[in-house]
Scaffold this motif. Structure first.
Motif, PDB file in Angstrom:
ATOM      1  N   ARG A  31     -17.458  -9.866  10.015  1.00  0.00           N
ATOM      2  CA  ARG A  31     -18.836  -9.589  10.427  1.00  0.00           C
ATOM      3  C   ARG A  31     -18.910  -9.373  11.935  1.00  0.00           C
ATOM      4  O   ARG A  31     -19.682  -8.555  12.428  1.00  0.00           O
ATOM      5  N   LEU A  34     -17.763  -5.929  12.818  1.00  0.00           N
ATOM      6  CA  LEU A  34     -18.730  -4.888  12.468  1.00  0.00           C
ATOM      7  C   LEU A  34     -19.780  -4.683  13.541  1.00  0.00           C
ATOM      8  O   LEU A  34     -20.297  -3.588  13.711  1.00  0.00           O
ATOM      9  N   MET A  41     -24.245  -2.067  13.920  1.00  0.00           N
ATOM     10  CA  MET A  41     -23.070  -1.388  13.397  1.00  0.00           C
ATOM     11  C   MET A  41     -23.025   0.039  13.922  1.00  0.00           C
ATOM     12  O   MET A  41     -24.055   0.674  14.150  1.00  0.00           O
ATOM     13  N   SER A  45     -17.212   0.872  14.719  1.00  0.00           N
ATOM     14  CA  SER A  45     -16.998  -0.522  14.311  1.00  0.00           C
ATOM     15  C   SER A  45     -16.726  -0.607  12.810  1.00  0.00           C
ATOM     16  O   SER A  45     -15.916  -1.422  12.358  1.00  0.00           O
ATOM     17  N   ILE A  46     -17.377   0.250  12.037  1.00  0.00           N
ATOM     18  CA  ILE A  46     -17.135   0.265  10.590  1.00  0.00           C
ATOM     19  C   ILE A  46     -15.707   0.730  10.311  1.00  0.00           C
ATOM     20  O   ILE A  46     -15.016   0.183   9.448  1.00  0.00           O
ATOM     21  N   HIS A  49     -13.425  -2.081  11.176  1.00  0.00           N
ATOM     22  CA  HIS A  49     -13.555  -3.120  10.150  1.00  0.00           C
ATOM     23  C   HIS A  49     -12.679  -2.783   8.948  1.00  0.00           C
ATOM     24  O   HIS A  49     -11.955  -3.637   8.418  1.00  0.00           O
ATOM     25  N   TYR A 108     -20.108  -6.593   4.476  1.00  0.00           N
ATOM     26  CA  TYR A 108     -21.048  -5.633   5.053  1.00  0.00           C
ATOM     27  C   TYR A 108     -22.459  -6.209   4.986  1.00  0.00           C
ATOM     28  O   TYR A 108     -22.881  -6.687   3.937  1.00  0.00           O
TER      29      TYR A 108
END
Lengths: 553, 136
Positions: A31, A34, A41, A45-46, A49, A108
């Motif tokens: 988390r 993210l 977000m 960053s996604i 991740h 997520y």
């Protein structure tokens, strides 16, 4: 008997609570990844991740500790010939790998914007499944199952001991247990692997729509997740087959005097490399071909600036020189500092060399590209809060583990007369030295003259990069040392926590305490992962979001 | 053909379940959601939109009451074979994304005080502004 009963009360809940606690820590960490600086977000960053999930899942799936499954080696400290040993060696990595990917899908967050969008299509696994890779994974699972079925019919035989005791160490021939026992636990692992794969694929397909991505990128992200999962599953499947190969090539000396080539292990190695090269697709938003939410601004391109090129070169040279120092250390450090102390010392050498390289780079930067003397900067504004607080927390944890290790070994030596290891003194020494260098590096980064010309916040970005590199190396070293101390001095923890009688430990000194070994192993693996974490995501100052360093820095 | 999508504005005057119901009904009336096509499950759509499952469940229930969808145990929620007809169907060669944009515009209008006539004038004004000189 009462001690064993007491131990079971501790271990049974511990066996359950440990993985749950690790899952919670992993969830919180993901988390955190993210949420880019600013708390929201982004496509980058996604993307990172998803990379973290893949890397951690791959590391957790390691079957290296199960390579001698079912082999009877009297000289080995631990045995993978008992049911608990075999179960732990092959089942836990599979559960861990599946668990990491599952936790990743649950990590997520919910949509939080005012306007929410969602597609009206029913998503299924087939919509996002990479067909070619899925076929390879399917074939690998079938092949793995076939080898496991075959090993069930292999007979066992005892280890053979030579009559001449003077040549004992050289002439012990390992034996092996019945193949059916090995096949049982490999089969359990295989079933968990297959079922877990299907379950995680279902989770990926059903994963909620992410508002930071458009519909196309949401679909690509699902394909990326499936790609990384299937590649890891393929390597695990062949890893199980490799274990079968090692077991099968252990020959009965009464039947055959020579061994044979472990073809399954060779195939395992080839598949590992092949999966490493099978890259997933890239999000369109990260690749820059189409915008997702339109929130990211175009960042200035620094790569043409000479100062930025120096920092980029440092980023390449620092780990390279660190590895060179590590190899030299392994080749030259021998004698009384063998065993855990040697590894701890070499890790410190790698970290110290990497930090020294950064320091040298900063001096070079100031000499060749520094502005006038009055342009020094002293404000610490470029460190991501998560990195700063993580380093402090890890430092405190290391200090606690080091203290316990020192105290525990003193108690052992006092009560049993056993010789203390050099592990914790060596660790304390190298960590202290590296911390001193890191502090020097931080001061230098903060106090050096501004780069000239200071284009579009270049100087701020370069300082941020150097600071994060130093902190990341320091943090990784502390975590690595903590993990290794826990894993290699695990009997000490039994004594310190009051789980064993000190006198008894003298006999079972070499028997590792599994909870400490597990936690320590996870920590040093996490340290290796941290060293590979890209700097660019944290190179944005919390107060200066217009500045974004190029990913190549 | 792009996937039809929903958009819910949490600050609009229209409640979220009504926004969902209106948009799905309009998509069905415009034949963007064909008869027999499956809708996402209540839980899945609620997770995607970040809404309570009860909100989506109410929208589906009202759509079923209006004859737009049918709930089946094994197939989930599907568009009825004979849904109520609303607006006359547009030209068949209008791209689906244009239709979806029109649906979204209409739904947004229903949450405001703007009249249809005002909206049509607004669209005409923008079309004339973007039209190259000399083109009718």
């Amino acid at each position: 008997m009462s001690a064993i009963n007491n131990l079971s009360w501790v271990l049974v809940p511990g066996a359950f609570l440990g993985p749950v606690a690790l899952a919670i820590v992993l969830y919180l960490m993901l988390r955190l990844v993210l949420k880019a600086p600013g708390g929201r977000m982004s496509a980058i960053s996604i993307s990172q991740h998803a990379l973290w999930i893949g890397v951690i899942g791959w590391l957790a799936s390691s079957l290296a500790g199960a390579s001698t499954l079912g082999i009877l080696e009297p000289s080995a400290g631990t045995s993978l010939a008992s049911w608990p040993g075999m179960a732990q060696a092959v089942v836990w990595p599979v559960i861990a790998m599946v668990g990491v990917h599952a936790v990743g899908q649950f990590s997520y967050p919910q949509p939080s914007g005012r306007r929410r969008t969602a597609g009206l299509s029913v998503r299924s696994i087939r919509d996002f499944l990479p067909r070619g890779l899925a076929a390879v994974t399917g074939v690998s699972l079938v092949a793995s199952a076939a080898t496991i079925g075959w090993v069930a019919f292999l007979p066992g035989f005892p280890a053979s001991y030579p009559s001449d005791g003077a040549e004992l160490a050289q002439r012990i021939r390992p034996g092996r247990i019945e193949g059916a026992d090995v096949a049982l636990w490999l089969g359990v692992a295989w079933i968990l692997l297959a079922a877990g794969t299907v379950g995680v694929l279902w989770l990926i397909a059903r994963r909620r729509h992410l508002e930071a991505l458009d519909a196309t990128d949401n679909d690509i992200l699902r394909t990326i997740a499936m790609n990384r999962l299937l590649r890891t599953v393929t390597t695990v499947a062949w890893g199980l087959a490799g274990i079968v190969g090692t077991f099968a090539t252990t020959r009965d000396p009464m039947v055959s005097a020579t061994g044979s080539v472990n073809i399954l292990a060779l195939i395992n190695g080839v598949v590992l490399l092949w999966m490493w090269l099978w890259a997933p697709p890239t999000l369109a938003a990260v690749g820059g071909t189409s915008g997702s939410s339109g929130k990211s601004r175009s960042a200035p391109d620094f790569t043409a600036q000479p100062a930025a090129q120096v920092v980029a070169a440092i980023g390449t040279a620092s780990p390279f020189l660190g590895i060179v120092a590590g190899v030299l250390g392994l080749l030259t450090v021998t004698g009384s500092t063998t065993g855990p102390a040697r590894l701890l010392g070499v890790a410190g050498m790698i970290a110290a060399t990497a930090v020294l390289t950064i320091i040298a780079g900063e001096l070079l930067l100031q000499r060749n590209h520094g502005g006038p003397p009055q342009s020094r900067a002293t404000q610490v504004r470029w460190v991501h809060p998560a990195v700063k607080w993580t380093t402090i927390a890890v430092g405190l944890l290391y200090a606690a583990v080091l203290t316990v290790s020192a105290v525990g070994e003193s108690l052992l030596a006092a009560s049993t007369g056993l010789i203390r290891t050099l592990a914790w003194p060596v660790s304390g020494g190298v960590v202290t030295g590296t911390l001193v260098l890191a502090a020097l590096g931080v001061v230098l980064v903060l106090r050096r003259r501004r780069t000239s010309p200071d284009v579009d916040g270049l100087d701020t970005a370069l300082r941020s990069i150097s600071l994060h590199r130093i902190l990341r190396i320091t943090c990784a070293l502390l975590i690595f040392q903590t993990g290794l101390l826990l894993a290699m001095l695990s009997p000490v923890w039994k004594l310190v926590l009051g789980l064993e009688d000190p006198a008894v430990l003298g006999v079972a000194r070499d028997a590792p305490w599994q909870p400490a070994v597990v936690v320590g192993t996870i920590l040093w693996i996490a340290a290796l992962v941290l060293t590979a974490f890209p700097v660019s995501s944290f190179a944005r100052s919390p107060k200066n979001t217009d500045v974004k360093a190029d990913a190549r820095l | 053909m792009s996937t039809p999508a929903l958009s819910v504005d949490l600050r609009a005057a229209t409640p979220p379940f009504e926004q969902i119901r209106l948009q799905v009904a309009t998509l069905i009336e415009l034949d963007i959601l064909a008869p027999g096509s499956r809708l996402p499950t209540v839980r899945s759509l609620a997770a995607d939109l970040g809404l309570a499952t009860g909100t989506v469940a109410r929208a589906y229930k009202e759509l079923e009451a209006g004859g737009y969808v049918e709930s089946r145990r094994r197939s989930g929620t599907i568009v009825s074979a004979n849904p109520p007809s609303g607006l006359p169907l547009p030209e068949p060669d209008v791209p689906a994304d244009v239709r979806a944009a029109v649906v979204h515009l209409v739904v947004t209008l229903r949450g405001t005080d703007i009249t249809e006539e005002c909206l049509v004038n607004l669209v005409r004004a923008h079309l004339r502004k973007d039209r190259p000189r000399g083109q009718c």
